[in-house]
Write an enzyme that holds these catalytic residues in place. Sequence first.
Site, mmCIF file in Angstrom:
data_model
loop_
_atom_site.group_PDB
_atom_site.id
_atom_site.type_symbol
_atom_site.label_atom_id
_atom_site.label_comp_id
_atom_site.label_asym_id
_atom_site.label_seq_id
_atom_site.Cartn_x
_atom_site.Cartn_y
_atom_site.Cartn_z
ATOM 1 N N HIS A 136 7.278 -0.047 8.581
ATOM 2 C CA HIS A 136 7.897 0.113 7.255
ATOM 3 C C HIS A 136 8.781 -1.095 6.957
ATOM 4 O O HIS A 136 10.006 -1.019 6.960
ATOM 5 C CB HIS A 136 8.715 1.400 7.204
ATOM 6 C CG HIS A 136 9.090 1.807 5.817
ATOM 7 N ND1 HIS A 136 9.072 3.121 5.401
ATOM 8 C CD2 HIS A 136 9.481 1.099 4.731
ATOM 9 C CE1 HIS A 136 9.453 3.195 4.138
ATOM 10 N NE2 HIS A 136 9.708 1.966 3.713
ATOM 11 N N HIS A 138 9.892 -4.037 4.367
ATOM 12 C CA HIS A 138 9.988 -4.714 3.076
ATOM 13 C C HIS A 138 10.199 -6.189 3.395
ATOM 14 O O HIS A 138 11.263 -6.564 3.902
ATOM 15 C CB HIS A 138 11.175 -4.197 2.268
ATOM 16 C CG HIS A 138 11.083 -2.763 1.850
ATOM 17 N ND1 HIS A 138 10.908 -2.378 0.536
ATOM 18 C CD2 HIS A 138 11.151 -1.613 2.567
ATOM 19 C CE1 HIS A 138 10.879 -1.057 0.458
ATOM 20 N NE2 HIS A 138 11.025 -0.571 1.690
ATOM 21 N N HIS A 221 3.712 4.004 -3.783
ATOM 22 C CA HIS A 221 5.165 4.164 -3.897
ATOM 23 C C HIS A 221 5.530 4.721 -5.260
ATOM 24 O O HIS A 221 4.980 4.312 -6.280
ATOM 25 C CB HIS A 221 5.858 2.815 -3.684
ATOM 26 C CG HIS A 221 7.324 2.924 -3.443
ATOM 27 N ND1 HIS A 221 8.220 3.241 -4.438
ATOM 28 C CD2 HIS A 221 8.059 2.760 -2.306
ATOM 29 C CE1 HIS A 221 9.446 3.265 -3.936
ATOM 30 N NE2 HIS A 221 9.378 2.974 -2.641
ATOM 31 N N HIS A 322 16.814 0.937 -5.270
ATOM 32 C CA HIS A 322 15.895 1.413 -6.301
ATOM 33 C C HIS A 322 16.364 1.070 -7.710
ATOM 34 O O HIS A 322 15.973 1.713 -8.676
ATOM 35 C CB HIS A 322 15.631 2.909 -6.118
ATOM 36 C CG HIS A 322 14.838 3.185 -4.889
ATOM 37 N ND1 HIS A 322 13.488 2.951 -4.811
ATOM 38 C CD2 HIS A 322 15.217 3.609 -3.659
ATOM 39 C CE1 HIS A 322 13.067 3.237 -3.592
ATOM 40 N NE2 HIS A 322 14.099 3.631 -2.876
ATOM 41 N N ASP A 362 12.434 0.526 7.374
ATOM 42 C CA ASP A 362 12.732 0.422 5.938
ATOM 43 C C ASP A 362 13.667 -0.763 5.704
ATOM 44 O O ASP A 362 14.703 -0.662 5.055
ATOM 45 C CB ASP A 362 13.348 1.706 5.405
ATOM 46 C CG ASP A 362 13.073 1.932 3.923
ATOM 47 O OD1 ASP A 362 12.613 0.991 3.257
ATOM 48 O OD2 ASP A 362 13.305 3.051 3.435
#
EC number: 3.5.1.5
Length: 569
Positions: A136, A138, A221, A322, A362
Amino acid sequence: MKKISRKEYASMYGPTTGDKVRLGDTDLIAEVEHDYTIYGEELKFGGGKTLREGMSQSNNPSKEELDLIITNALIVDYTGIYKADIGIKDGKIAGIGKGGNKDMQDGVKNNLSVGPATEALAGEGLIVTAGGIDTHIHFISPQQIPTAFASGVTTMIGGGTGPADGTNATTITPGRRNLKFMLRAAEEYSMNFGFLAKGNVSNDASLADQIEAGAIGFKIHEDWGTTPSAINHALDVADKYDVQVAIHTDTLNEAGCVEDTMAAIAGRTMHTFHTEGAGGGHAPDIIKVAGEHNILPASTNPTIPFTVNTEAEHMDMLMVCHHLDKSIKEDVQFADSRIRPQTIAAEDTLHDMGIFSITSSDSQAMGRVGEVITRTWQTADKNKKEFGRLKEEKGDNDNFRIKRYLSKYTINPAIAHGISEYVGSVEVGKVADLVLWSPAFFGVKPNMIIKGGFIALSQMGDANASIPTPQPVYYREMFAHHGKAKYDANITFVSQAAYDKGIKEELGLERQVLPVKNCRNITKKDMQFNDTTAHIEVNSETYHVFVDGKEVTSKPANKVSLAQLFSIF
């Protein structure tokens, strides 16, 4: 025959059968299940020792002789916790067992032959594990890569193109041009890579083009719209190309609830990210999918282990990751819906039950890229302290629990993404991506990392000192990281379709390029030591979690192992 005490033996050759080793400052105790070295015939390098010509080293060059032998290592792996010599040849693990000179010593097989071409690395007193796999990622900043590598992670799977808002929020490298860019950028680093393409597309041709461009799977996503249609199309194409699909489901339940997502998945295999839900997913009950036979459920490390600080730190992380605004009421409500102490408390317990199968980071998007391994072992230790020994344990040790938690960041993510033929465990035939640990620093600070059979990172002292150990001692890149050697020591994973079409030659890649395999015909039952299925329910008002009708929870820890004590200097 002269005999020595176990203490003396362990100090010379490392622990042997029946000896016990504490992992860091945890309460986790590993017991050596078997010793494949032969008493009286042990390998030992150094002045006046046995690993020299005419003794444990053959004088005769042969095609079987090793490039490197790690002597007397304590291997901690899903396959067992045992003592052995590890032989490495051509970048792969050639043999595990008794190494040495087969002309002079009993029990030495051809694949563990020490000869004129063999280098030696003293593994006595050290633990050897497979390199970690973080699924995971990014890819926001390239600085993540050496940070992860220094923690013991040797494979990174995810997506992104740098600090664009799409990458800050989602692990997706969208489209052929972006994939080309990232595949070429990956050439620089000591790390294996695999890139996930955009799965939020209800168009099979667009999906297929990304797989043929080198992606190893799809990420769906919610920030790009996790609709039932997108899920179905991505899985259809994944089935055709034998690649994995990872999903971050619909927190707001805009396109449907968890039941609608499961209906769209329709029994097909899916890797669910941060399945507890604080990282995103159907509120409040995405966690229930963890018990299904076709779901490969993962955690990200911000929520494990559950501590007194977990809830408080999540709000700011979520707002940034986000692209939310604290001045907008709906954005705050969105964030609040994701941060549920009750489901976070259940997550630790579900890991201990083997219901959650994978841990990941993450990275820079609500997770810490250098803490996958540490937090996995902190969770294991927290659970032992709270719940005691697992019922599956045999003897006075924690070997079953150790294998369960080790598997979460090694073999299970490798199986999930079709790379277990190459990496993920300490087994003959696999790439020699190995991490060496002092037991006192296990899970926090590796001694050394071997990449593709060569030392790529090591704790190293002052280069101007007369010996390697004087301060300052810190991690420094070794020769496997430099020049063209890094191409031999590292792998870029691609789809079989891209591999067959010659993606390596098309993009001018110099690293090893290998295809992923067997992603679609696996289930939860293929998750080693973490294959438990169950009926999970979440009370929609209290958020309490029930497994087969029984509530599961855990207490927030106010102190964890493997923490500040290890980071004073």
